[in-house]
Design an enzyme around this catalytic site. Structure first.
Site, PDB file in Angstrom:
ATOM      1  N   SER A 113     -53.535  -0.542  84.744  1.00 59.43           N
ATOM      2  CA  SER A 113     -53.337   0.336  85.899  1.00 59.43           C
ATOM      3  C   SER A 113     -54.492   0.288  86.900  1.00 59.43           C
ATOM      4  O   SER A 113     -54.796  -0.763  87.426  1.00 59.43           O
ATOM      5  CB  SER A 113     -53.092   1.754  85.391  1.00 59.43           C
ATOM      6  OG  SER A 113     -52.663   2.571  86.436  1.00 59.43           O
ATOM      7  N   HIS A 114     -55.152   1.398  87.090  1.00 56.47           N
ATOM      8  CA  HIS A 114     -56.208   1.524  88.093  1.00 56.47           C
ATOM      9  C   HIS A 114     -57.579   1.127  87.557  1.00 56.47           C
ATOM     10  O   HIS A 114     -58.568   1.172  88.280  1.00 56.47           O
ATOM     11  CB  HIS A 114     -56.250   2.965  88.574  1.00 56.47           C
ATOM     12  CG  HIS A 114     -56.329   3.917  87.405  1.00 56.47           C
ATOM     13  ND1 HIS A 114     -55.235   4.151  86.589  1.00 56.47           N
ATOM     14  CD2 HIS A 114     -57.343   4.621  86.898  1.00 56.47           C
ATOM     15  CE1 HIS A 114     -55.587   4.984  85.628  1.00 56.47           C
ATOM     16  NE2 HIS A 114     -56.866   5.285  85.783  1.00 56.47           N
ATOM     17  N   ASP A 277     -52.305   1.325  93.456  1.00 52.50           N
ATOM     18  CA  ASP A 277     -53.283   0.919  92.441  1.00 52.50           C
ATOM     19  C   ASP A 277     -52.998  -0.468  91.860  1.00 52.50           C
ATOM     20  O   ASP A 277     -52.131  -1.186  92.349  1.00 52.50           O
ATOM     21  CB  ASP A 277     -53.338   1.969  91.315  1.00 52.50           C
ATOM     22  CG  ASP A 277     -52.091   1.933  90.447  1.00 52.50           C
ATOM     23  OD1 ASP A 277     -51.018   1.613  90.976  1.00 52.50           O
ATOM     24  OD2 ASP A 277     -52.201   2.220  89.236  1.00 52.50           O
ATOM     25  N   ASP A 279     -51.393  -1.741  89.352  1.00 50.93           N
ATOM     26  CA  ASP A 279     -50.039  -2.150  88.977  1.00 50.93           C
ATOM     27  C   ASP A 279     -48.954  -1.551  89.864  1.00 50.93           C
ATOM     28  O   ASP A 279     -47.765  -1.680  89.562  1.00 50.93           O
ATOM     29  CB  ASP A 279     -49.770  -1.816  87.510  1.00 50.93           C
ATOM     30  CG  ASP A 279     -49.835  -0.331  87.236  1.00 50.93           C
ATOM     31  OD1 ASP A 279     -50.609   0.370  87.914  1.00 50.93           O
ATOM     32  OD2 ASP A 279     -49.107   0.154  86.349  1.00 50.93           O
ATOM     33  N   ASP A 281     -48.087   1.627  90.671  1.00 49.15           N
ATOM     34  CA  ASP A 281     -47.329   2.855  90.439  1.00 49.15           C
ATOM     35  C   ASP A 281     -47.982   4.095  91.060  1.00 49.15           C
ATOM     36  O   ASP A 281     -47.328   5.124  91.196  1.00 49.15           O
ATOM     37  CB  ASP A 281     -47.019   3.060  88.943  1.00 49.15           C
ATOM     38  CG  ASP A 281     -48.260   3.100  88.084  1.00 49.15           C
ATOM     39  OD1 ASP A 281     -49.375   2.949  88.619  1.00 49.15           O
ATOM     40  OD2 ASP A 281     -48.120   3.280  86.853  1.00 49.15           O
ATOM     41  N   ARG A 282     -49.258   3.984  91.442  1.00 46.31           N
ATOM     42  CA  ARG A 282     -49.898   5.156  92.061  1.00 46.31           C
ATOM     43  C   ARG A 282     -49.888   5.061  93.577  1.00 46.31           C
ATOM     44  O   ARG A 282     -49.737   3.977  94.129  1.00 46.31           O
ATOM     45  CB  ARG A 282     -51.355   5.257  91.612  1.00 46.31           C
ATOM     46  CG  ARG A 282     -51.511   5.539  90.156  1.00 46.31           C
ATOM     47  CD  ARG A 282     -52.964   5.779  89.815  1.00 46.31           C
ATOM     48  NE  ARG A 282     -53.050   6.247  88.436  1.00 46.31           N
ATOM     49  CZ  ARG A 282     -54.071   6.913  87.932  1.00 46.31           C
ATOM     50  NH1 ARG A 282     -55.120   7.176  88.667  1.00 46.31           N
ATOM     51  NH2 ARG A 282     -54.063   7.313  86.678  1.00 46.31           N
ATOM     52  N   LYS A 376     -43.604   5.935  87.774  1.00 42.70           N
ATOM     53  CA  LYS A 376     -43.991   6.378  89.108  1.00 42.70           C
ATOM     54  C   LYS A 376     -44.032   5.153  90.010  1.00 42.70           C
ATOM     55  O   LYS A 376     -44.074   4.015  89.525  1.00 42.70           O
ATOM     56  CB  LYS A 376     -45.304   7.127  89.077  1.00 42.70           C
ATOM     57  CG  LYS A 376     -46.443   6.377  88.432  1.00 42.70           C
ATOM     58  CD  LYS A 376     -47.611   7.329  88.195  1.00 42.70           C
ATOM     59  CE  LYS A 376     -48.729   6.639  87.475  1.00 42.70           C
ATOM     60  NZ  LYS A 376     -49.106   7.291  86.223  1.00 42.70           N
TER      61      LYS A 376
END
Ligand code: G1P
Ligand code: ZN
Length: 542
Positions: A113-114, A277, A279, A281-282, A376
């Site tokens: 992710s982030h 982010d 990947d 999703d944010r 998300k």
């Protein structure tokens, strides 16, 4: 097909956290580490035989190598078909969409992710179930149990396939389809939003800047924002994914998206700014000289979603994670729809979305999404904002300030204390937990505690229970402090302190956030003895 059965032994600590297994990249690269986990996933879901999976990741260091390993193991375990993004790339929401659209048996998504990427940074792998969402706790527990029992894994000795060649290839008896990572996702966005209205808005001189942070959303933003919606070339910045995200943290918040913040926090800045982010999703949403907190974004999107074609018939309900501010709750009340409070982590929204009880979901951690996928979705949030602004033709600041006037403002902040010695963090949590029963009625920094508990959740759809999901302290003026330990960190322990205070006085809606929250922060510090962490302050404030 010559299947190789490799003997192995359980490796400690392969327990999926808030969002899959996250470890240092070098740990994932150790002999058998990735293989053990992948085999455990297949074992936990009753084998891979005859099944179809989606595989893709955010392009960080080790992404492509790990995908080759996963493909060989899937073939050796009897999978019939894998759909993979070209170059091994898929944003998390695009992977979720492919899993659903092709009615597959799930997917393996490679991302931390982030968190930063690189050989000395982080890597991650998670399994998503056939509804497109992260595996629920029952499945992650079965995976963890399998990692503790593993004795062998299956693989093939085959050369790497060409991940860049669109079309079909074979590994053993398994078909691998390499697909364009963007096109299906872009088509879905076009169904949900009024692209014509957004095009008109952009043609009218409305300026936008989207920061892909050298991560996965670059190619998606180029196609959707620039090619399809007509934003001028260069509207998407840092749009080429790199294995180490340009050496930065691909985390769309004011602390890490500095370049974007600097551009927007100026009188000459663009009308709209956003970032996503690692990947995809944010999201972070900005207006000119205006920051939208994720909790407010959830509330504003809930109140205005009907302006987008995909939600024109209204929404069934809204769900937020417990530490997310209560701003969306009052919108739900006003709309007469259900509102759910779930533990942290997107997996808890899955059942509500599947059952049609919630349409829009969100977390304070820069995550918003809807029932269009089961993750998300950063670009989805950006496009819904643009759709709303295209219909309302007002500034971001005006839209949010009007919202506060109608519903009040939930001042909100999260303070993170990162990489703490694990013992210090658990002592602090024990200290707060030990006081829960005696806190009500006591006063701290002039505020009286009303209720205090450890959050537990019973899923309204399948009745599954999750306990110890954060310590909540509510004050009798409606303010709230929540303590929680991160489930995604890879170093020591991270303490998250979430603070919130509702303001309804129309003349007090535009104060500085930290000052507006100062008394609740002081009370939280006093209760938890945060001074004993020996830190001069939080590492990150969002
Ligand atoms: C963090 C966020 C949480 C989010 C998760 C995955 O988890 O707080 O809302 O779902 O990342 O993106 P945490 O580290 O707090 O467990
Ligand atoms: Zn992410």
């Amino acid at each position: 097909m010559d299947i190789k059965v490799v003997s192995t032994q359980p490796i400690e600590g392969q327990k999926p956290g808030t969002s899959g297994l996250r470890k240092k990249t070098r740990v994932f690269m150790e002999p058998h580490y990735l293989e053990n986990f992948v085999q455990s996933v297949f074992d936990a879901i009753g084998g891979a035989g005859g099944k179809t999976f989606v595989v893709g990741g955010d392009g960080r260091y080790f992404n492509a190598e790990a995908i080759q390993t996963i493909l060989r193991m899937a073939a050796a375990n009897g999978a019939a078909h894998v759909i993979a993004g070209r170059g091994g790339l898929l944003s998390t929401p695009a992977a979720s969409h492919l899993i659903r659209k092709n009615a597959t048996d799930g997917g393996l998504i490679l991302s931390a992710s982030h968190n930063p990427g690189g050989i000395d940074e982080d890597f991650g792998l998670k399994f998503n179930i056939p509804n497109g969402g992260p595996a629920p706790e029952g499945v992650t527990e079965a995976i963890f149990a399998a990692t503790k029992n593993i004795g062998q894994y299956r693989t093939l000795e085959t050369p790497d396939i060409d991940l860049d060649a669109l079309g079909e290839q074979k590994i053993g008896d398994m078909v691998v389809s390499i697909v364009d990572p963007v096109s299906d996702y872009a088509a879905l966005m076009q169904e949900l939003f009024d692209f014509g209205a957004i095009k008109d808005l952009l043609a009218s001189g409305f300026r936008l800047r989207f920061d892909a942070m050298h991560a996965i959303t670059g190619p998606y933003a180029k196609v959707i924002l620039e090619e399809m919606l007509g934003a001028p070339a260069g509207s998407a910045i840092n749009a080429t994914p790199s294995v180490d995200f340009g050496g930065g943290h691909p985390d769309p918040n004011p602390a890490w998206a500095k370049e974007l913040m600097a551009e927007l926090m100026s009188d000459e800045g663009p009308d709209f700014g956003a970032a996503s982010d690692g990947d995809g999703d944010r999201n972070m949403i900005l207006g000119r000289n205006f920051y939208v907190s994720p909790s407010d974004s959830l509330a504003v999107l809930t109140a205005n979603a009907h302006l987008a074609p995909g939600y024109a018939n209204g929404i069934a309900g809204v769900a937020r994670s417990m530490p997310t501010s209560c701003a969306a709750d009052r919108v739900a009340q006003d709309l007469g729809i259900e509102c759910f409070e779930t533990p942290t982590g997107w997996k808890f929204f899955g059942n509500l979305l599947d059952a049609g009880r919630a349409t829009i979901c969100g977390e304070e951690s820069f995550g918003t999404g809807s029932n269009h996928v089961r993750e998300k979705d950063g670009l989805w949030a950006v496009l819904l904002w643009l759709n709303i602004l295209a219909k309302k033709r007002c500034s971001v600041a005006d839209l949010v300030q009007e919202h506060w006037k109608k519903y009040g403002r939930n001042y909100y902040s999260r303070h993170d204390y990162e990489a703490l010695p694990k013992a210090d963090a658990s002592d602090l949590m024990d200290r707060v937990a030990g006081q829960l029963d005696t806190l009500p009625g006591k006063s701290f920094a002039g505020q009286v505690v009303d209720q205090a508990d450890s959050f537990g959740y019973e899923d309204p759809i399948d009745g599954s229970k999750s306990s110890n999901q954060g310590l909540r302290i509510r004050f009798n003026n409606g303010a709230r402090a929540v303590f929680r330990l991160s489930g995604t960190g890879t170093e020591g322990a991270t303490l998250r302190l979430y603070i919130e205070h509702l303001e309804t006085d129309p003349v007090r809606l535009t104060q500085d956030v930290q000052s507006a929250l100062s008394l609740v922060i002081a009370a939280a510090h006093e209760i938890a003895g945060i001074g004993r962490l020996n830190r001069s302050g939080p590492d990150v404030i969002t």
